[in-house]
Design an enzyme around this catalytic site. Sequence first.
Site, PDB file in Angstrom:
ATOM      1  N   HIS A 184       5.290  -1.359  11.513  1.00  0.00           N
ATOM      2  CA  HIS A 184       4.793  -0.496  10.434  1.00  0.00           C
ATOM      3  C   HIS A 184       4.479   0.881  11.002  1.00  0.00           C
ATOM      4  O   HIS A 184       3.336   1.180  11.376  1.00  0.00           O
ATOM      5  CB  HIS A 184       3.535  -1.107   9.797  1.00  0.00           C
ATOM      6  CG  HIS A 184       3.167  -0.493   8.484  1.00  0.00           C
ATOM      7  ND1 HIS A 184       3.280  -1.166   7.289  1.00  0.00           N
ATOM      8  CD2 HIS A 184       2.686   0.727   8.168  1.00  0.00           C
ATOM      9  CE1 HIS A 184       2.885  -0.383   6.295  1.00  0.00           C
ATOM     10  NE2 HIS A 184       2.512   0.782   6.811  1.00  0.00           N
ATOM     11  N   HIS A 198       5.225   5.193  10.543  1.00  0.00           N
ATOM     12  CA  HIS A 198       5.708   6.316   9.735  1.00  0.00           C
ATOM     13  C   HIS A 198       6.482   7.261  10.664  1.00  0.00           C
ATOM     14  O   HIS A 198       5.972   8.288  11.109  1.00  0.00           O
ATOM     15  CB  HIS A 198       4.530   7.016   9.056  1.00  0.00           C
ATOM     16  CG  HIS A 198       3.854   6.154   8.035  1.00  0.00           C
ATOM     17  ND1 HIS A 198       4.262   6.092   6.723  1.00  0.00           N
ATOM     18  CD2 HIS A 198       2.822   5.284   8.160  1.00  0.00           C
ATOM     19  CE1 HIS A 198       3.500   5.237   6.056  1.00  0.00           C
ATOM     20  NE2 HIS A 198       2.618   4.728   6.914  1.00  0.00           N
ATOM     21  N   LYS A 214       9.825  -1.680   1.008  1.00  0.00           N
ATOM     22  CA  LYS A 214       8.370  -1.517   1.023  1.00  0.00           C
ATOM     23  C   LYS A 214       7.900  -0.927  -0.301  1.00  0.00           C
ATOM     24  O   LYS A 214       8.608  -0.130  -0.922  1.00  0.00           O
ATOM     25  CB  LYS A 214       7.988  -0.579   2.178  1.00  0.00           C
ATOM     26  CG  LYS A 214       6.474  -0.297   2.300  1.00  0.00           C
ATOM     27  CD  LYS A 214       6.163   1.153   1.983  1.00  0.00           C
ATOM     28  CE  LYS A 214       4.664   1.417   2.116  1.00  0.00           C
ATOM     29  NZ  LYS A 214       4.331   2.202   3.290  1.00  0.00           N
ATOM     30  N   HIS A 222       2.180  -2.564   0.905  1.00  0.00           N
ATOM     31  CA  HIS A 222       0.971  -1.822   1.256  1.00  0.00           C
ATOM     32  C   HIS A 222      -0.132  -2.295   0.327  1.00  0.00           C
ATOM     33  O   HIS A 222      -0.002  -2.214  -0.900  1.00  0.00           O
ATOM     34  CB  HIS A 222       1.200  -0.322   1.089  1.00  0.00           C
ATOM     35  CG  HIS A 222      -0.063   0.471   0.985  1.00  0.00           C
ATOM     36  ND1 HIS A 222      -0.599   1.174   2.040  1.00  0.00           N
ATOM     37  CD2 HIS A 222      -0.908   0.669  -0.076  1.00  0.00           C
ATOM     38  CE1 HIS A 222      -1.709   1.762   1.640  1.00  0.00           C
ATOM     39  NE2 HIS A 222      -1.920   1.478   0.365  1.00  0.00           N
ATOM     40  N   HIS A 237      -2.188  -4.094   5.964  1.00  0.00           N
ATOM     41  CA  HIS A 237      -3.517  -3.454   5.890  1.00  0.00           C
ATOM     42  C   HIS A 237      -4.552  -4.433   5.323  1.00  0.00           C
ATOM     43  O   HIS A 237      -5.504  -4.014   4.658  1.00  0.00           O
ATOM     44  CB  HIS A 237      -3.493  -2.190   5.014  1.00  0.00           C
ATOM     45  CG  HIS A 237      -2.378  -1.249   5.302  1.00  0.00           C
ATOM     46  ND1 HIS A 237      -1.938  -0.967   6.573  1.00  0.00           N
ATOM     47  CD2 HIS A 237      -1.588  -0.503   4.467  1.00  0.00           C
ATOM     48  CE1 HIS A 237      -0.944  -0.090   6.515  1.00  0.00           C
ATOM     49  NE2 HIS A 237      -0.707   0.195   5.262  1.00  0.00           N
ATOM     50  N   ASP A 274       0.459   1.213  11.888  1.00  0.00           N
ATOM     51  CA  ASP A 274       0.477   2.248  10.845  1.00  0.00           C
ATOM     52  C   ASP A 274       0.600   3.624  11.492  1.00  0.00           C
ATOM     53  O   ASP A 274       0.131   4.635  10.957  1.00  0.00           O
ATOM     54  CB  ASP A 274      -0.766   2.172   9.964  1.00  0.00           C
ATOM     55  CG  ASP A 274      -0.608   2.909   8.632  1.00  0.00           C
ATOM     56  OD1 ASP A 274       0.539   3.137   8.205  1.00  0.00           O
ATOM     57  OD2 ASP A 274      -1.635   3.275   8.033  1.00  0.00           O
TER      58      ASP A 274
END
Length: 387
Positions: free
Chosen positions: A67, A69, A161, A200, A229, A284
Site C-alpha cells: 500500500h 502512494h 482499490k 480504504h 487502515h 501507506d
Amino acid sequence: MDLSVLGLKLFRQGTVYSPDHLGIRDVLVAGGKIVAIEANIDPQGLPDCEVIELNGAILCPGFIDQHVHLIGGGGEAGPHTRTPEVRLSHLIKAGITSVVGLLGTDGITRHPESLLAKTRALENEGISAWMLTGSYSLPSVTVTGSIDRDVALIDKIIGVKCAVSDHRSSAPQSSELANMAAQSRTGGLLGSKAGISVFHMGDSPRLLEPLYDVLQNSDVPITKLLPTHVNRSETLFLAAQHFAREGGYIDITSSIDAPIDPALAIVTALNDKVHLSRLTLSSDGNGSQPEFDEEGNLIGFGVAGFDSMPATVRQLVQQHHIPLEVALHPLTRNVAEFLGFAHKGQIASGCDADLVVLNDDLCVQDVWAKGRAMMRDSIVCVKGTFE
C-alpha cells in the site's frame, strides 16, 4: 560458458528466517533467484562466486509493502498539499524490495496511467513493483476503460482499490461495490493474477458493512477483499478482527500510531484468536496523513514514511516479546500469499533473491533485490534515476 553472467552469490552462515526460523544456513543465489539453502555450501566449486560472510547475522526475506502512494497522494487542502513521488532509496532503507502502488483521494489530477509509468520506473531501477487500478471513488478510474480489462491485460495491474466508510468516498451503492470486486476477480482469472479488491477504510459507523454487502451481493471469495487502515479506530479494529476470524485478510497500517499502534494491533489480534496468516502490514507510504475535526474539516496533515515497517518488527520483538519469525510474517509471506506472489516473501529455492540483513538491534543493514546489492552497511548503493 561464462558463469559470471549467473551472478553467483553465496550468503554464508547467516541466521536464516524464511520467515520461519531455519537456524544457521548458507544461501546460494544465481540469476537473481535462490537456488539452494544448506547447512554448508562449499564455494570452491563455484567459479566467479561472490561470498558474503554473514557471521550469524539475521537474513530474512525482503519486505513487501502492498500500500504505497508511488506518485504521491493527498490534496485534501488544495494542490499545494499533494504529496511527492516515492524515491527508490526511501524504500530500500526500509528493507522494502517489492511494492504495490495505488491512488488515493485524488483520482482527478492523478491518473492510473501515471501510476503505471512510475511502477515500471521502479522496476527498471531495481525492485519489484505492481499497482492497483481505481482510486477512492466509483466508477473506478482505469487505463483501458474497465477494471477487468486493466487487470487481465496490463501486466503490472493486479487488482482494484476504492474507499468506503469515509466522508471522502463516493458513497457507492452495494451493487457498485459488488460489480467492482467481481470485475477485479474476473480480470484476475483471465490474467493469472490475484484479482484483489482493496478497501480504504474510514472511521464512519458503517465500519465493514460495505464489504459484507459485497459478499452478500456477489460470489467473490472473502480472501479477495482486503480492508486496510483497520487500526485507525478501536471499533473498526474489533470489526476487522471478526472479519479475519471468518477467513478474510486484514491490513494494518504501520504509519498509524493512534489509537492502536501497529505492533499492538498485531499482538491484540493474535491474543484474540486471529490466525497469524490473516494479518498483513503496509506503510501507506507517501500518502497524506490528514487530521479532521468532528465536522470533517481538515485541521492538519503530514506525509507517511516507510521506516514504520521495520520499526513495527522491532517493536513486536523488543517490547512485546513476539518471536521474530512471527513478527516477519505480516510483511513477507502473508502479503505474498494474499497477492498471489509464489516467488516472493520467503527464502526458499526458486524464489526471487530479495534479501535483508538485520543487525543486532533488528535495524535494516543490507538489502538485495533480485540478487542485486541495493544497500550495504546501511548505505544505499543503488538510487533512483534522478536522486
